[in-house]
Scaffold this motif. Sequence first.
Motif, mmCIF file in Angstrom:
data_model
loop_
_atom_site.group_PDB
_atom_site.id
_atom_site.type_symbol
_atom_site.label_atom_id
_atom_site.label_comp_id
_atom_site.label_asym_id
_atom_site.label_seq_id
_atom_site.Cartn_x
_atom_site.Cartn_y
_atom_site.Cartn_z
ATOM 1 N N MET A 63 0.843 -1.174 0.000
ATOM 2 C CA MET A 63 0.000 0.000 0.000
ATOM 3 C C MET A 63 0.886 1.233 0.000
ATOM 4 S SD MET A 63 -1.522 0.025 3.920
ATOM 5 C CE MET A 63 -2.499 1.467 3.692
ATOM 6 N N ALA A 64 0.329 2.349 -0.382
ATOM 7 C CA ALA A 64 1.077 3.600 -0.445
ATOM 8 C C ALA A 64 0.279 4.707 0.226
ATOM 9 C CB ALA A 64 1.362 3.971 -1.899
ATOM 10 N N VAL A 65 1.010 5.664 0.800
ATOM 11 C CA VAL A 65 0.373 6.842 1.395
ATOM 12 C C VAL A 65 1.054 8.081 0.842
ATOM 13 C CG1 VAL A 65 -0.384 5.645 3.494
ATOM 14 C CG2 VAL A 65 1.868 6.756 3.445
ATOM 15 N N PHE A 66 0.288 9.144 0.725
ATOM 16 C CA PHE A 66 0.737 10.423 0.166
ATOM 17 C C PHE A 66 0.999 11.343 1.347
ATOM 18 C CE2 PHE A 66 -0.435 14.015 -2.954
ATOM 19 C CZ PHE A 66 0.748 13.873 -3.665
ATOM 20 N N LYS B 133 -3.779 -6.691 4.875
ATOM 21 C CA LYS B 133 -3.429 -7.657 3.824
ATOM 22 C C LYS B 133 -2.096 -7.313 3.160
ATOM 23 C CE LYS B 133 -8.252 -8.602 2.788
ATOM 24 N NZ LYS B 133 -9.331 -8.409 1.811
ATOM 25 N N HIS B 134 -1.574 -6.124 3.448
ATOM 26 C CA HIS B 134 -0.338 -5.663 2.821
ATOM 27 C C HIS B 134 0.832 -5.817 3.772
ATOM 28 C CE1 HIS B 134 -2.340 -3.940 -0.707
ATOM 29 N NE2 HIS B 134 -3.343 -3.782 0.134
ATOM 30 N N GLU B 135 1.984 -6.196 3.214
ATOM 31 C CA GLU B 135 3.176 -6.377 4.030
ATOM 32 C C GLU B 135 3.979 -5.078 4.158
ATOM 33 O OE1 GLU B 135 6.947 -9.465 4.450
ATOM 34 O OE2 GLU B 135 5.547 -9.696 2.798
ATOM 35 N N TYR B 136 3.826 -4.187 3.162
ATOM 36 C CA TYR B 136 4.625 -2.963 3.140
ATOM 37 C C TYR B 136 3.764 -1.728 2.953
ATOM 38 C CZ TYR B 136 8.168 -6.450 2.298
ATOM 39 O OH TYR B 136 8.961 -7.548 2.414
ATOM 40 N N VAL B 137 4.234 -0.610 3.504
ATOM 41 C CA VAL B 137 3.641 0.703 3.236
ATOM 42 C C VAL B 137 4.739 1.558 2.611
ATOM 43 C CG1 VAL B 137 4.117 1.592 5.579
ATOM 44 C CG2 VAL B 137 2.367 2.682 4.150
ATOM 45 N N VAL B 138 4.393 2.229 1.524
ATOM 46 C CA VAL B 138 5.335 3.102 0.826
ATOM 47 C C VAL B 138 4.893 4.540 1.063
ATOM 48 C CG1 VAL B 138 6.309 3.746 -1.407
ATOM 49 C CG2 VAL B 138 5.761 1.333 -0.927
ATOM 50 N N CYS B 139 5.801 5.355 1.586
ATOM 51 C CA CYS B 139 5.504 6.771 1.807
ATOM 52 C C CYS B 139 5.971 7.555 0.593
ATOM 53 C CB CYS B 139 6.209 7.276 3.063
ATOM 54 S SG CYS B 139 5.651 6.453 4.569
ATOM 55 N N CYS B 140 5.038 8.273 -0.009
ATOM 56 C CA CYS B 140 5.315 9.118 -1.171
ATOM 57 C C CYS B 140 5.109 10.573 -0.766
ATOM 58 C CB CYS B 140 4.378 8.766 -2.330
ATOM 59 S SG CYS B 140 4.547 7.069 -2.922
ATOM 60 N N ARG B 141 5.948 11.459 -1.308
ATOM 61 C CA ARG B 141 5.920 12.858 -0.924
ATOM 62 C C ARG B 141 4.684 13.576 -1.454
ATOM 63 N NH1 ARG B 141 6.806 14.225 2.711
ATOM 64 N NH2 ARG B 141 9.009 13.746 2.802
ATOM 65 N N SER B 142 4.010 14.223 -0.530
ATOM 66 C CA SER B 142 2.862 15.063 -0.863
ATOM 67 C C SER B 142 3.380 16.429 -1.297
ATOM 68 C CB SER B 142 1.970 15.218 0.374
ATOM 69 O OG SER B 142 1.059 16.256 0.196
ATOM 70 N N VAL C 272 10.050 2.943 2.467
ATOM 71 C CA VAL C 272 9.247 1.722 2.452
ATOM 72 C C VAL C 272 9.336 1.128 3.845
ATOM 73 C CG1 VAL C 272 8.970 -0.611 1.496
ATOM 74 C CG2 VAL C 272 9.730 1.268 0.012
ATOM 75 N N GLY C 273 8.196 0.872 4.474
ATOM 76 C CA GLY C 273 8.183 0.282 5.804
ATOM 77 C C GLY C 273 7.494 -1.065 5.800
ATOM 78 N N ARG C 274 8.074 -2.024 6.512
ATOM 79 C CA ARG C 274 7.396 -3.313 6.709
ATOM 80 C C ARG C 274 6.339 -3.065 7.774
ATOM 81 N NH1 ARG C 274 9.093 -8.443 5.348
ATOM 82 N NH2 ARG C 274 11.219 -7.669 5.125
ATOM 83 N N ILE C 275 5.091 -3.349 7.452
ATOM 84 C CA ILE C 275 3.994 -3.061 8.370
ATOM 85 C C ILE C 275 4.086 -3.970 9.594
ATOM 86 C CG2 ILE C 275 1.481 -3.037 8.671
ATOM 87 C CD1 ILE C 275 1.274 -2.259 5.696
ATOM 88 N N GLY C 276 4.157 -3.335 10.765
ATOM 89 C CA GLY C 276 4.255 -4.067 12.018
ATOM 90 C C GLY C 276 2.952 -4.084 12.799
ATOM 91 N N THR D 54 0.792 -2.363 -4.922
ATOM 92 C CA THR D 54 1.959 -3.231 -4.734
ATOM 93 C C THR D 54 3.243 -2.442 -4.964
ATOM 94 O OG1 THR D 54 2.034 -3.862 -7.062
ATOM 95 C CG2 THR D 54 0.658 -5.230 -5.589
ATOM 96 N N LEU D 55 4.344 -2.991 -4.490
ATOM 97 C CA LEU D 55 5.645 -2.377 -4.738
ATOM 98 C C LEU D 55 5.900 -2.296 -6.246
ATOM 99 C CD1 LEU D 55 7.879 -4.127 -2.027
ATOM 100 C CD2 LEU D 55 6.908 -1.834 -1.943
ATOM 101 N N GLU D 56 5.538 -3.353 -6.950
ATOM 102 C CA GLU D 56 5.768 -3.401 -8.393
ATOM 103 C C GLU D 56 5.017 -2.284 -9.116
ATOM 104 O OE1 GLU D 56 4.679 -6.140 -6.566
ATOM 105 O OE2 GLU D 56 6.714 -6.963 -6.384
#
Length: 167
Positions: free
Chosen positions: A1-4, A30-39, A56-60, A101-103
Motif C-alpha cells: 500500500m502507499a500513502v501520500f 493484507k499488505h506487508e509494506y507501506v510506501v511513503c510518497c511525498r505530498s 518503504v516500511g514493513r507493516i508491524g 503493490t511495490l511493483e
Amino acid sequence: MAVFSGKSKQHILADGGTQSWRLVPRHAAKHEYVVCCRSGISWAEGPEARGTAFLVGRIGGIIKATDPDAPERFLILMSEYAEVDVPGAWRGWRNPVKYTTLEELGIDFSTLMFQPMPVVDQPTSSSSPRRTHADNAPLSLTIAQAKLALATHYGVAEECVEITIRG
C-alpha cells in the motif's frame, strides 16, 4: 500500500510509523509494506519532489491514532524500513491511501536494504506508541488499540476480541 505523506522520514521514524490515515484496517492488514510518497502540500517537511516514493516500511501493525482531533484515523506501525528514491511513484490517485503493490509503484524489492526502526524514548505526538529495544513492539497500548490490532490481524470484528488482564 502507499500513502501520500507530508511528513519527513525523520518524523515518520520518530512516530514509529506513518499516521493519521483514514483506511480500512482489514484491507491494510493484507499488505506487508507501506510506501511513503511525498505530498505536495505546502507544509510538507521533506525535500523530495511531489510524488516521489522516499520510504518503504514493513507493516508491524495498525492501530487507532489517539489524537483527539483525528478519532477515525490510524497509525501504520513499521517494524523496519528502507530508504528509496523513486520519482513519480505516486500517480495522482484521488485518495491519500492507495492499496497497491511495490511493483505497481516501480519499486524493486530485491534492491531494498531494510534497517530496524530506531528506539523512541519520547514520542513526537500523543498518538505515537513508545517502542522497545528488543523487538520494536509497542510498549504502551490502550485496550481499544490492542483490540483493533488483534481484530485486524485475525480478520474478525473488534467486538469478537476479549482482553483479560490479571494482576
